[in-house]
Design a protein around this motif. Structure first.
Motif, PDB file in Angstrom:
ATOM      1  N   ARG A   1      -9.324  10.231   2.857  1.00 51.51           N
ATOM      2  CA  ARG A   1     -10.250   9.190   3.327  1.00 51.51           C
ATOM      3  C   ARG A   1      -9.508   7.871   3.539  1.00 51.51           C
ATOM      4  O   ARG A   1      -9.814   7.124   4.472  1.00 51.51           O
ATOM      5  CB  ARG A   1     -11.365   9.004   2.298  1.00 51.51           C
ATOM      6  N   ASP A   2      -8.531   7.587   2.701  1.00 52.07           N
ATOM      7  CA  ASP A   2      -7.813   6.313   2.775  1.00 52.07           C
ATOM      8  C   ASP A   2      -6.724   6.297   3.841  1.00 52.07           C
ATOM      9  O   ASP A   2      -6.297   5.232   4.283  1.00 52.07           O
ATOM     10  CB  ASP A   2      -7.177   5.988   1.419  1.00 52.07           C
ATOM     11  N   MET A   3      -6.234   7.475   4.225  1.00 50.38           N
ATOM     12  CA  MET A   3      -5.180   7.575   5.234  1.00 50.38           C
ATOM     13  C   MET A   3      -5.698   8.359   6.430  1.00 50.38           C
ATOM     14  O   MET A   3      -6.030   9.537   6.309  1.00 50.38           O
ATOM     15  CB  MET A   3      -3.936   8.267   4.661  1.00 50.38           C
ATOM     16  N   GLN A   4      -5.751   7.712   7.579  1.00 49.51           N
ATOM     17  CA  GLN A   4      -6.241   8.352   8.791  1.00 49.51           C
ATOM     18  C   GLN A   4      -5.177   8.288   9.888  1.00 49.51           C
ATOM     19  O   GLN A   4      -4.217   7.515   9.800  1.00 49.51           O
ATOM     20  CB  GLN A   4      -7.529   7.673   9.264  1.00 49.51           C
TER      21      GLN A   4
ATOM     22  N   ARG B   1     -13.439   3.849   6.816  1.00 47.03           N
ATOM     23  CA  ARG B   1     -12.901   2.611   6.243  1.00 47.03           C
ATOM     24  C   ARG B   1     -11.581   2.883   5.511  1.00 47.03           C
ATOM     25  O   ARG B   1     -11.433   2.615   4.326  1.00 47.03           O
ATOM     26  CB  ARG B   1     -13.907   1.944   5.301  1.00 47.03           C
ATOM     27  N   PRO B   2     -10.581   3.415   6.232  1.00 42.57           N
ATOM     28  CA  PRO B   2      -9.293   3.719   5.603  1.00 42.57           C
ATOM     29  C   PRO B   2      -8.522   2.450   5.280  1.00 42.57           C
ATOM     30  O   PRO B   2      -8.858   1.354   5.748  1.00 42.57           O
ATOM     31  CB  PRO B   2      -8.568   4.532   6.677  1.00 42.57           C
ATOM     32  N   LYS B   3      -7.473   2.620   4.490  1.00 40.06           N
ATOM     33  CA  LYS B   3      -6.584   1.507   4.176  1.00 40.06           C
ATOM     34  C   LYS B   3      -5.281   1.586   4.969  1.00 40.06           C
ATOM     35  O   LYS B   3      -4.663   0.563   5.252  1.00 40.06           O
ATOM     36  CB  LYS B   3      -6.285   1.495   2.674  1.00 40.06           C
TER      37      LYS B   3
ATOM     38  N   TYR C   1       1.799   5.388  -3.146  1.00 38.63           N
ATOM     39  CA  TYR C   1       0.589   4.846  -2.514  1.00 38.63           C
ATOM     40  C   TYR C   1      -0.213   4.127  -3.587  1.00 38.63           C
ATOM     41  O   TYR C   1      -0.595   4.722  -4.597  1.00 38.63           O
ATOM     42  CB  TYR C   1      -0.253   5.961  -1.892  1.00 38.63           C
ATOM     43  N   GLU C   2      -0.423   2.823  -3.388  1.00 40.31           N
ATOM     44  CA  GLU C   2      -1.121   1.981  -4.366  1.00 40.31           C
ATOM     45  C   GLU C   2      -0.550   2.196  -5.775  1.00 40.31           C
ATOM     46  O   GLU C   2      -1.269   2.464  -6.738  1.00 40.31           O
ATOM     47  CB  GLU C   2      -2.620   2.248  -4.324  1.00 40.31           C
TER      48      GLU C   2
ATOM     49  N   LEU D   1       0.813  -1.216   0.000  1.00 44.86           N
ATOM     50  CA  LEU D   1       0.000   0.000   0.000  1.00 44.86           C
ATOM     51  C   LEU D   1       0.845   1.263   0.000  1.00 44.86           C
ATOM     52  O   LEU D   1       0.534   2.233  -0.699  1.00 44.86           O
ATOM     53  CB  LEU D   1      -0.925   0.012   1.226  1.00 44.86           C
TER      54      LEU D   1
ATOM     55  N   LEU E   1      -7.390  11.063  -1.020  1.00 44.92           N
ATOM     56  CA  LEU E   1      -6.402  10.316  -0.247  1.00 44.92           C
ATOM     57  C   LEU E   1      -6.673  10.411   1.251  1.00 44.92           C
ATOM     58  O   LEU E   1      -6.410   9.465   2.003  1.00 44.92           O
ATOM     59  CB  LEU E   1      -5.000  10.865  -0.559  1.00 44.92           C
TER      60      LEU E   1
ATOM     61  N   HIS F   1     -16.223  14.069   3.840  1.00 39.94           N
ATOM     62  CA  HIS F   1     -15.926  13.266   2.654  1.00 39.94           C
ATOM     63  C   HIS F   1     -17.163  12.763   1.914  1.00 39.94           C
ATOM     64  O   HIS F   1     -17.042  12.173   0.841  1.00 39.94           O
ATOM     65  CB  HIS F   1     -15.049  12.067   3.052  1.00 39.94           C
TER      66      HIS F   1
END
Length: 536
Positions: A359-362, A439-441, A341-342, A272, A357, A389
């Protein structure tokens, strides 16, 4: 041995809305001359209230019953004049967070000088000489050059040393240290404990040491009193308590240490995040034209990789660059070098691209007290990201908040409450829920357990493991607590003053550290030897 402090059947209650609520319920113990006694227990057990009661510092809404005798003199019911004579002179305090205890507007010379002037009438050059002696005694380098420094110009360890100097200024017989090492790195923590032990021996002081960290207590205390719900449930010699605890609560505290290892990451787990020779230097600018005259080299050359379901533990002392590195990966501060990232380099993305981004990284911060708005309800705090978001517009927002609260171990019925109505562990769960609802990654965990009791730490570690397994999360776990890092991390990166000094699989680094600095960290945190020769 002659007792310095005798506490007998102490009861402390606080008046609120016309009724009294008990905080301490019949506590009895003694502190003898030259002895270190530790009060241990979780937050809310009554440790600090007991200590503050010794010189009636618990506030006007408190009712004290029982007996507190200092060298035979009764403190409960004593006149304010008599109490003032004891406070700071005979009994001194060191508190947990020096930044809230030191005045940010006053220099070190003025703050320590005030204590000398108030209690001993010492001023001018005589006071200055005494202040330099005190700062030297507590290990401040070049003390004469630091007199005009302000608290913000010192590191956490230096600030705590200044607090100790202030407490020692008047040669107290009893020093009460309330969680004095909780917020410090493990190496600094070890230095402060050694300093307190040396000062106690050299000055013939007694020490009442308050902590929830039994590892710290074991190193410093002669006797231990275990507190639960305002009562002492067990007390005795330190070696006896640790070797053969009698009370179930004592056994629970001793067993409260994150255990186990991180579960293996699936071989096909996608990468990731990756950085390649990342550099973060902050310019030092001077003059009217803001000319750059140098750089603060926060991170020099950091390369890392994290896969879905994997935890990278980033360890090191304060100022090593751990948090700076994580913030750069999240594109919250500027850096040089690729951030993948990805499979996309996001290092040059603009604000519009970065919005998705976010939203995906917290991120979850260290302090659950300071990171939550006191003016917002739990529902508003956790659901704020949904508004920003626009996530899942077809779903009911309140249902989503209730769902993530249940998943993080919170009761959805409490969503209308405010942060101050929750314990420290519950507040940290709220902070985790706020991050997880999107729902971050990738989740950055910046010292998420350091401010928590040991039993609560175990709960949070288990929660993070469960969430990672369920959702395939990648964690960047920043910490100076190597026990937590060992329990949670697949890989470890050790940083020192902006440099990565060691990196590898967690099991290998803990079993066979390759650098002297890593061995030093482990010796301070885990009690391992740091004396082996450095491997080339």
């Amino acid at each position: 041995m002659k007792p310095v402090l005798e506490v007998e059947n102490l009861k402390v209650s606080f008046r609120s809305e016309g009724k009294y609520t008990p905080a301490v319920k019949g506590v009895s113990f003694t502190v003898n001359a030259g002895e270190t006694v530790a009060l241990v227990g979780e937050s809310g057990s009554g440790k600090s209230v007991t200590a503050l009661s010794t010189v009636a510092l618990v506030g006007g809404n408190a009712k004290l019953e029982g007996s507190i005798r200092y060298e035979g003199r009764e403190m409960i019911g004593a006149s304010e004049r008599d109490l003032m004579a004891v406070r700071g002179n005979d009994i001194s305090f060191i508190f947990q967070e020096p930044m809230t205890s030191l005045n940010p507007l006053h220099t070190l010379e003025k703050q320590i000088g005030e204590s000398l002037a108030l209690h001993q009438g010492v001023r001018g050059e005589e006071a200055k000489k005494r202040i330099i002696e005190l700062l030297d005694k507590v290990g401040i380098q070049n003390p004469a050059d630091r007199l005009q420094d302000y608290p913000h110009q010192l590191s956490g360890g230096q600030r705590q040393r200044v607090m100790i100097a202030m407490a020692l200024a008047n040669g107290p017989d009893l020093l009460i240290a309330d969680e004095p090492t909780t917020a410090l790195d493990v190496t600094i923590q070890a230095q402060i404990l050694e300093l307190l032990a040396d000062l106690k021996r050299d000055m013939g002081m007694s020490l009442l040491f308050i902590s929830h960290d039994l590892g710290v207590v074991r190193r410093i205390a002669d006797r231990v009193c275990v507190m639960q719900n305002g009562e002492i449930v067990e007390q005795g010699k330190t070696e006896d308590i640790f070797a053969n605890p009698q009370h179930p609560y004592t056994r629970k505290l001793l067993e409260a240490e994150p255990t186990g290892m991180a579960e293996p990451v699936p071989e096909n787990a996608p990468e990731l995040v990756r950085t390649e020779h990342l550099k973060i230097w902050f310019p030092i600018q001077r003059g009217l034209l803001r000319k750059t005259i140098g750089h603060v080299k926060a991170v020099n050359d950091a390369s890392l990789s994290v896969r879905a379901g994997e935890t990278l533990g980033i360890v090191g002392e304060s100022g090593s660059g751990k948090t700076t590195l994580a913030l750069a990966i999240m594109r919250l501060i500027a850096s040089e070098g690729p951030i993948i990232y990805e499979n996309e380099d996001i290092s040059q993305w603009q604000a519009r691209q970065l919005r998705a981004l976010r939203r995906d990284m917290q991120i979850v911060f260290q302090d659950p007290f300071g990171s939550l708005s006191p003016r917002m309800t739990v529902e508003q705090i956790i659901g704020e990201g949904l508004t920003v978001h626009g996530v899942d517009p077809g779903r009911n927002r309140r249902e989503m908040v209730a769902e993530i609260m249940e998943e993080t171990g919170l009761d959805p019925a409490m969503m209308e409450r405010y942060p101050h109505e929750f314990s420290g562990g519950q507040r940290q769960r709220i902070a985790i829920a706020r991050a997880m609802i999107l729902r971050p990654k990738v989740v950055v965990l910046d010292e998420p357990t350091s401010a928590l009791d040991m039993t609560v730490q175990v709960q949070i570690v288990n929660l993070l493991r469960d969430l990672q397994k369920r959702h395939g999360l990648a964690y960047l776990f920043i910490s100076h607590d190597l026990r937590v890092v060992r329990a949670l991390s697949h890989k470890v990166m050790v940083m020192k003053r902006g440099d990565v000094v060691e990196a590898g699989n967690a099991s290998e680094v803990f079993a066979n550290p390759q650098t002297a600095y890593t061995r030093q960290l482990m010796a301070a945190a885990l009690g391992k030897s740091a004396l082996e020769p450095e491997t080339a």
